[in-house]
Design an enzyme around this catalytic site. Sequence first.
Site, PDB file in Angstrom:
ATOM      1  N   HIS A 640       0.825  -1.215   0.000  1.00  0.00           N
ATOM      2  CA  HIS A 640       0.000   0.000   0.000  1.00  0.00           C
ATOM      3  C   HIS A 640       0.857   1.263   0.000  1.00  0.00           C
ATOM      4  O   HIS A 640       0.348   2.360  -0.286  1.00  0.00           O
ATOM      5  CB  HIS A 640      -0.982  -0.002   1.186  1.00  0.00           C
ATOM      6  CG  HIS A 640      -0.409   0.359   2.508  1.00  0.00           C
ATOM      7  ND1 HIS A 640      -0.183  -0.562   3.505  1.00  0.00           N
ATOM      8  CD2 HIS A 640      -0.039   1.555   3.039  1.00  0.00           C
ATOM      9  CE1 HIS A 640       0.291   0.044   4.574  1.00  0.00           C
ATOM     10  NE2 HIS A 640       0.396   1.329   4.307  1.00  0.00           N
ATOM     11  N   ASP A 693      -0.466  -7.522   1.387  1.00  0.00           N
ATOM     12  CA  ASP A 693       0.132  -6.180   1.479  1.00  0.00           C
ATOM     13  C   ASP A 693       1.648  -6.265   1.654  1.00  0.00           C
ATOM     14  O   ASP A 693       2.195  -6.072   2.740  1.00  0.00           O
ATOM     15  CB  ASP A 693      -0.498  -5.412   2.647  1.00  0.00           C
ATOM     16  CG  ASP A 693      -0.112  -3.936   2.636  1.00  0.00           C
ATOM     17  OD1 ASP A 693       0.462  -3.476   1.625  1.00  0.00           O
ATOM     18  OD2 ASP A 693      -0.378  -3.249   3.647  1.00  0.00           O
ATOM     19  N   GLY A 785       2.877   6.226   9.216  1.00  0.00           N
ATOM     20  CA  GLY A 785       4.289   6.438   8.939  1.00  0.00           C
ATOM     21  C   GLY A 785       5.145   5.225   9.247  1.00  0.00           C
ATOM     22  O   GLY A 785       6.284   5.126   8.801  1.00  0.00           O
ATOM     23  N   SER A 787       4.124   2.225   8.355  1.00  0.00           N
ATOM     24  CA  SER A 787       3.783   1.269   7.301  1.00  0.00           C
ATOM     25  C   SER A 787       5.021   0.805   6.548  1.00  0.00           C
ATOM     26  O   SER A 787       5.904   1.601   6.214  1.00  0.00           O
ATOM     27  CB  SER A 787       2.815   1.916   6.303  1.00  0.00           C
ATOM     28  OG  SER A 787       1.554   2.119   6.903  1.00  0.00           O
ATOM     29  N   GLY A 788       5.046  -0.488   6.230  1.00  0.00           N
ATOM     30  CA  GLY A 788       6.157  -1.055   5.474  1.00  0.00           C
ATOM     31  C   GLY A 788       7.333  -1.468   6.321  1.00  0.00           C
ATOM     32  O   GLY A 788       8.213  -2.188   5.857  1.00  0.00           O
TER      33      GLY A 788
END
Length: 836
Positions: A640, A693, A785, A787-788
């Site tokens: 995402h 994801d 922030g 994320s990932g």
Amino acid sequence: MDPMDRGIRYTPGSSDKDWEQADTFLPASDNQKLEKKRGPGKVGIIVAVVTLAAVLALIIGLLVWHFHFHKDLKSQKIYTGSLRITNQVFVDAYENSDSAEFKELANQVMAQLKSVYSESPQLSKYYVRSEVQAFSEGSVIAYYESEFAVPAGQEAAVDQAVNSLSVNKFRRFEEKQGPLVFDHIVSSALDTRLFSKGRTSMRFTQHAKSSAEKIITSPGFPDKPYAPDSFVQWQLRGDPGHVLKLSFDTFNLEENCSNDFVRVYDSLVAVDKHLMEEECGFYSPSNPLTFISSRNVMLVTLVTNKEENFPGFRARVTQISQDSSELACGGKLSGTSGSFKSPNFPSYYPPNKTCQWDIEVPDGKYIKLRFPKFMVSTGSLNHCSEDYVQIVGKSTLCGQQPANTMVTVNSNKMTVVFKSDSSQVDRGFNATYEVFEPTDPCPDKFQCDNKRCVNPSLRCDGWNDCGDSTDERNCKCDASMIQCRNGFCKPMFWRCDGVNDCGDDTDELNCGCKSGEFQCKNNQCVSEKLKCDGNRDCKDGSDEDGCSRDMCKDSTFMCSNGKCITKPNPMCDGQDDCGDGSDESNCNCGKKAYTKSRIVGGQDADVSEFPWQVSLHVKNTPHVCGASIISEQWLVTAAHCVQDDAKIKYSQPGTWEAYLGLHTQKEKPKSTKRLIKQIIPHKNYNSYTYDNDIALMELDSPVTFSETIRPICLPAATDVYPAGETVTISGWGATREGGGGATVLQKANVRIINSTVCDELMSGQITSRMTCAGVLSGGVDACQGDSGGPMSIFSNERMYLAGVVSWGDGCARRNKPGIYTNVPKFRAWIKEKTGV
């Protein structure tokens, strides 16, 4: 709109045989040879006599060796110590061991030591020699070592004799013929690791003058590792009326202190009674090692073995006036609240220090004292007689106390005394005090046994809000809670999840699975769809028992030799399960650059604590997403993060910059920057459900691994992380829901949540490719922030990429866990796309 702020995602032998019994006779070709003879003959007699004599000689020799030579086998024992010479005045020449003045006084000290030892029956017959290592002020302090050759079995007696040496013995000698007057004698046996005949020894001296810094480094630093099998000493001095401050800018030694270590002494000789601390491993610059002496001398020693040599250390030496405010402690405190701390906190407090704080608050009020951090050495005796904090008339504390330990006094006055002895220092403490009404210590709140005050609505809610569980004891639970037999209440969604949440197994009794669920042998319930899918979804693996399937399909670990491993987490566990070593290859990953950090300081991560953490930026903008390093050229992030919106083409490699080795966002120029060559999001990523994801990023050029940049280990497809397991999340995301991003890399520990429970909490949005983790009482979570970024788990002495930060319902909300991409489910895909 910020692309990371849409929807619900985060943004920011063989057996013996019986023989047949038979007699076999061999024919004799000469019957005379089989006839008996009358005797051995003369030659036989001579041979027998010689043999007997040799045997007797051997026996006698062994007896002589045992009772004579073996008795005389001796071991080397070295004792170090210091003596204060009261009838001498220190002169500068005493700093130079080659000066005539040094040699003359040293000879006198050694002669006097020899005479004192000669008066002890236990010491005189074993004494070998003494050597004066140094002198310092006060009047003159002599630092020496004495060597003894001690027979086996006599070590304890010699130890006792050396330890019993007293000033009176020296004074009796002095009355006879000794020219020197001694007092304040300290001695102890030298650690055997500090001397070895075959070891290379070096000694350096430094004198800190005025405010100038002196630098000491391990030999070869920074160009090469320190030498093997060596013993290095640095004798450090300051001017009279000063103490020394030693600050390690870099510290990187082998993790095992039995092999390589640094010792810091409040002395000029390695005497254990003045040992401040022994250190090894790695300390990050954000958690530095700093020591302060009690006098104007200090000794630093480095000991290394023959293997595993590391970069070493660099340290700054400065002197501080004994009158400096930096060393001040104690005093009078007043008002309704305040704070104080041990000297040099959060670094090591100095030895031989006493501080007293007298606290007085307004009349009619009582005092509540709280210690957010408390680490005071228990010393060699392991109780509070050496270093301690005493709340006079109330209690005495030492050791490592729980965070926010509280003490109250029913008075408006309190006296707090801190004392450290001559050895074994620690990080110390910080403290705050506040007033409370005698009749109401917790206005409108519930008072815990540890004096903490919590909201009454938190009573019997299943969460340990007090910290000592007193808010959860003797509870009567309502219908929405599990009534544990031990008096605790637990949320109903923990029932029958395979985790003993009550502590007495009440929540795991009489469990039956719902329609569409498979009941494991341990009574855990998992979806029927997970049975025989190649993954051990049951903690006991019973969902895979009796399944006929291709054991080497992509979801299992396949060895290079074609063998398949079904053991959970076989990679890099130190065991060659494959037989060809392929499950133990590529294991140079997931190693933190340091080994310990006793001061966390909130949620800030230490420098290099997560060297695989990457900060992804859209060019010329602040941090957007996180990622993890898995090889010299590949990153893992969330799909995402790389979805286009109306303004920015996030799917295009040219949009991004990756910062590796970054700790603080303000220090981007100091980090390693790479552009992106290609982006590979998972083809089945669903932007509505956040299923699948995960995405890969290839760097435009490989990076060189270092202490601040290294890969995290990838799990095997068979890896299973059960509910209740602790995992770590990290990132520069928002520190509260709706807030701004963090400047310093943040970290937090959360717990993996049972997938069935999580699916209920998240309204049926959880798929088998998602992992839930969090603290369901709220307050700890990933956020916009993050994320990932990585959700990592510690296993086989390494950190593994268990998940990728994906989405959640707000941030850190009660009963709302964070959702992470389940990386083991994508292990085959990662290998297909990257070769890693």
